[in-house]
Design a protein around this motif. Sequence first.
Motif, PDB file in Angstrom:
ATOM      1  N   PHE A   1      13.859   3.122 -66.260  1.00  0.00           N
ATOM      2  CA  PHE A   1      13.249   3.542 -64.996  1.00  0.00           C
ATOM      3  C   PHE A   1      13.672   4.945 -64.568  1.00  0.00           C
ATOM      4  O   PHE A   1      13.112   5.499 -63.631  1.00  0.00           O
ATOM      5  CB  PHE A   1      13.560   2.538 -63.875  1.00  0.00           C
ATOM      6  CG  PHE A   1      14.959   2.607 -63.336  1.00  0.00           C
ATOM      7  CD1 PHE A   1      15.303   3.497 -62.326  1.00  0.00           C
ATOM      8  CD2 PHE A   1      15.947   1.766 -63.822  1.00  0.00           C
ATOM      9  CE1 PHE A   1      16.585   3.551 -61.817  1.00  0.00           C
ATOM     10  CE2 PHE A   1      17.228   1.811 -63.324  1.00  0.00           C
ATOM     11  CZ  PHE A   1      17.555   2.708 -62.307  1.00  0.00           C
TER      12      PHE A   1
ATOM     13  N   SER B   1       4.224   3.183 -60.605  1.00  0.00           N
ATOM     14  CA  SER B   1       5.676   2.932 -60.626  1.00  0.00           C
ATOM     15  C   SER B   1       6.494   4.171 -60.275  1.00  0.00           C
ATOM     16  O   SER B   1       7.588   4.066 -59.719  1.00  0.00           O
ATOM     17  CB  SER B   1       6.092   2.423 -62.006  1.00  0.00           C
ATOM     18  OG  SER B   1       5.917   3.436 -62.988  1.00  0.00           O
TER      19      SER B   1
ATOM     20  N   LYS C   1       7.701   0.321 -65.215  1.00  0.00           N
ATOM     21  CA  LYS C   1       9.067   0.418 -64.673  1.00  0.00           C
ATOM     22  C   LYS C   1       9.506   1.824 -64.302  1.00  0.00           C
ATOM     23  O   LYS C   1      10.330   2.001 -63.397  1.00  0.00           O
ATOM     24  CB  LYS C   1      10.040  -0.140 -65.722  1.00  0.00           C
ATOM     25  CG  LYS C   1      11.418  -0.457 -65.212  1.00  0.00           C
ATOM     26  CD  LYS C   1      11.457  -1.799 -64.511  1.00  0.00           C
ATOM     27  CE  LYS C   1      12.902  -2.165 -64.158  1.00  0.00           C
ATOM     28  NZ  LYS C   1      12.994  -3.461 -63.499  1.00  0.00           N
TER      29      LYS C   1
END
Length: 946
Positions: free
Chosen positions: A808, A862, A834
């Motif tokens: 991430f 995201s 993510k």
Amino acid sequence: MMKDGFAGGHPRPPLSTCRLLTVHRELLVEQVKNTQCILDNLQLSGFFCAEDTEIVLRSATKTEQVRKILELVQSKGEEASEYFVYILHEAYDAYIDLRPWFKEIQYEPSDSVKEIPVKNTDPISKYCKKLRHELAQDTRFITSYAQKEETLLEEFYTDTLMELLSEKNESLGYLDSLDELLGLQGVFNEHAETIFIVGDAGVGKSILLQQLQNMWSRRELPSAEAKLFFKFRCRMFSAFKEMYEISLRDLLFKHNCYPDGDLDDEVFGYILRHPETVLFTFDGYDEIHADFELENLPEVVSPEEKAHPLMLLTNLLSGKLLKGSRKILTARTGTELQSRVIRKKVFLKGFSPENLRRYTALHFHERDYQELVMVQLDANPHLCSLCSIPLFCWIIFKSFKHLRSMYDDFELPDTFVTLTSVFLLLCEVFLGHCSGPGLLKRSTRCPADTFRGGALTLAGFAKLAQLGMEKGGFVFSQDEVSSCGITADDLQLGFLRPVSHYDSCGNPATFEFLHITLQSFLSAFSLVLDESIAPGEILKFFTECEYQKAPHFQLCGSCLASSKPQGKDPFQTNEHLQFANLFLCGLLSKSNAGLLEHLVPLSSLKKKRMVLKSYLAKCVKSHLKGLPRHPTDTEGCKVQVMPNFLWMLRCIFETRSDDVARVTARGISADNIKLTYCNMSSADCSALNFVLHHHHKLLGVDMDNNNISDYGVKQLRLSFSKMTVVRLCVNQITDCSIEVLAEELIKHKVVKVLGLYKNCITDVGAKLIAQIIEECPHLMTLKLGCNKITSVGGKYLANAIKKSKSIFDVGMWGNTIGDEGAGAFAEALKNHPKLTNLSLSANGITSVGGRRLAAALKENVSLHIFWLVQNELTDDAATDLAEALKINSGLRCLWLIDNRFTVQGARVLAEALPYNTSLKEICMKGNQLSEEEQKLFEMETRLRFS
């Protein structure tokens, strides 16, 4: 004679010398400071008569005299003018400021003018010549084992890694060579005059200064302004008594180099008028020891005023005395000066792998020996790490050559090599000199016999070393040497070397140990050998280190004093004591029991070993219990170790005690330990690995901003199975390390954070890191900024990130992935489940890549933080970005700082903001908008220009 370049592709005809003097008249008037030498030579050669000289000397100022000389030589024609230039060229030191001019005009004297002699009658030049001669003599050879051995500096000197540091000790990159040391690169305080060189014991500070001094003596130092060079060793200032007072003139002439004849007034007057031509080197600032107070003494600002030499040193470094002169000061790591005194700071880090290979080739000319040594080094990363420190490498190589010549089967140490074993090897060589050169070669070697035969000699040197350590002294008189039972024959072995007496009071010759680290080793040996020392007393240097706390140095006097509390001696670090403690641990280890039991009763060894192990265990428990803890959201509870923790690890490794290592491992109860900015070397990784071997839980280890290198990563191989966080940013990591990381991290699949910012990773390494991303299902954070990754590596990484379901946070700041790499990251962004934080700053991305990234943002929810700082995005990308912002509801922060957007691009982005309520800011500082244009967007607070 003089070349004048090219114009429009056609060579210009060479200028006549008369014309050259006219063209460069003002430069010559400004730069020529000495007219007497010119007049002497013009008159001796017959170009001037006595009346011409009288006419020149009637002018009141030097500049007027130079103008009159120019008029007269030009009036006398081409030959006189040519000889005038030849005088300036041949009287090198008298007109050193003109060297760049000669280079610029590509001066080549004609054969006819070379036949006319030039005599340098300048008194400053005469003194400079004497200085060069003495420096050449002093620096020609490097220290060797025995006094009779001579090793040429130019045959063995090898550059080490020289890292430039900012005022806040942040890395500013590396110097490519010594030529750059005196340059402007890395200067953070242009008003200061001292270049501060720091580094660990044995890393090459003294030999670097010796190389600089030798270069100056051979006129190879790139700074032409350094007309006078004075060298001092700081430990000389400890030799002066409290009431001893001298002037600056005495310090320069009586304690360095005295002018011949009666030229001292003229030379000193020149120094006072032109301090910018003077360069000082002061070696070993941390070795100053004073057992009297100087704090209440007045500052010295007058060059004629007498004061204690330490006060002269203090005021020289601060610029209060001889302001404008330049100084190079060396000290061990941990020595601190106020930043306002430091012009630039250089941190020596020892040999790089390339340096080590070069140094190996210099030591071993025979190809077979070279290959044998390199094979053994490659097979032992810890030995390689020790060899990255020049002093230890020199000891190992010289010992190898000596013992190889004495015994048939000697090889470099392989397993369980410690620093103690290296110094034991050195002592074996020294003691072996007792046998004389006629010793026949034997098939086997027995160190125990060597040490047993030299026990009394070793005890004498050990006693002397400890006496010096206890009083903080590094220089010994003949009486002190004799009182320890050291004979004239013993002095030839290599432990001690004679040094010139440090004052002008007629004191007899003095001695010092080959290196301060050897003195620390022998001091520890004394604690082990001396049966009159009770077991509890062997901890005396540990106690001393506790008293002084952290090894920081403060110089007394308001100009340089640190704000940190002073220890018992304001002039010293305690690194030499720390080394004594470390060697004590090594000597009392079980691995050396077989050797020492021939010198010390076994019962005494066991008692002292028990005391030491018990003390270390208590220290470790106490230290780990008191460490500050910091809870984090992503990496669990972090604990920041204190500076002494690294010395504890080193001591534990030297003891080779699994018991103490287990105690240490059990004491690490946090999820993550921080070893950042600890000056952790590659050799320390063996110590860390030795402890972590006994730690059975998963652990994050942050080792950012150290000196670990590829050698250290290889030594940590077994510990990567337990590391959830692997941070190795700013550590000289190359693709070789990434091979080790890829193999271990993929095998164990526990890593969550991988930090490799600011290293030397190329596309080869990037491909391996891509495999780590794909194969490690828990990897969340990846920091790869400021490496050498191009679009090729960028594609590998982007494709892997596209497949990852865990990652991430990705940092790629400061690579060169360009538009191709940006396009690959755009593909990775599309529908990524993510990825939350992404930095592609400073990657050479233009609007072509920017538009592809903007298109990808339309298909991403995201990403929250996106940095595109310091790229080459223009208004061409603004429309695409604006369209993406109207659709993307996930983005919170978009940084477009230092790109090429104009007011039109900013307007397009501002018009998109009403369509996006989730975006918190677009940062556009440093784009191509004037202050007036920026004011047009004052009402749109989410568009920021500051």
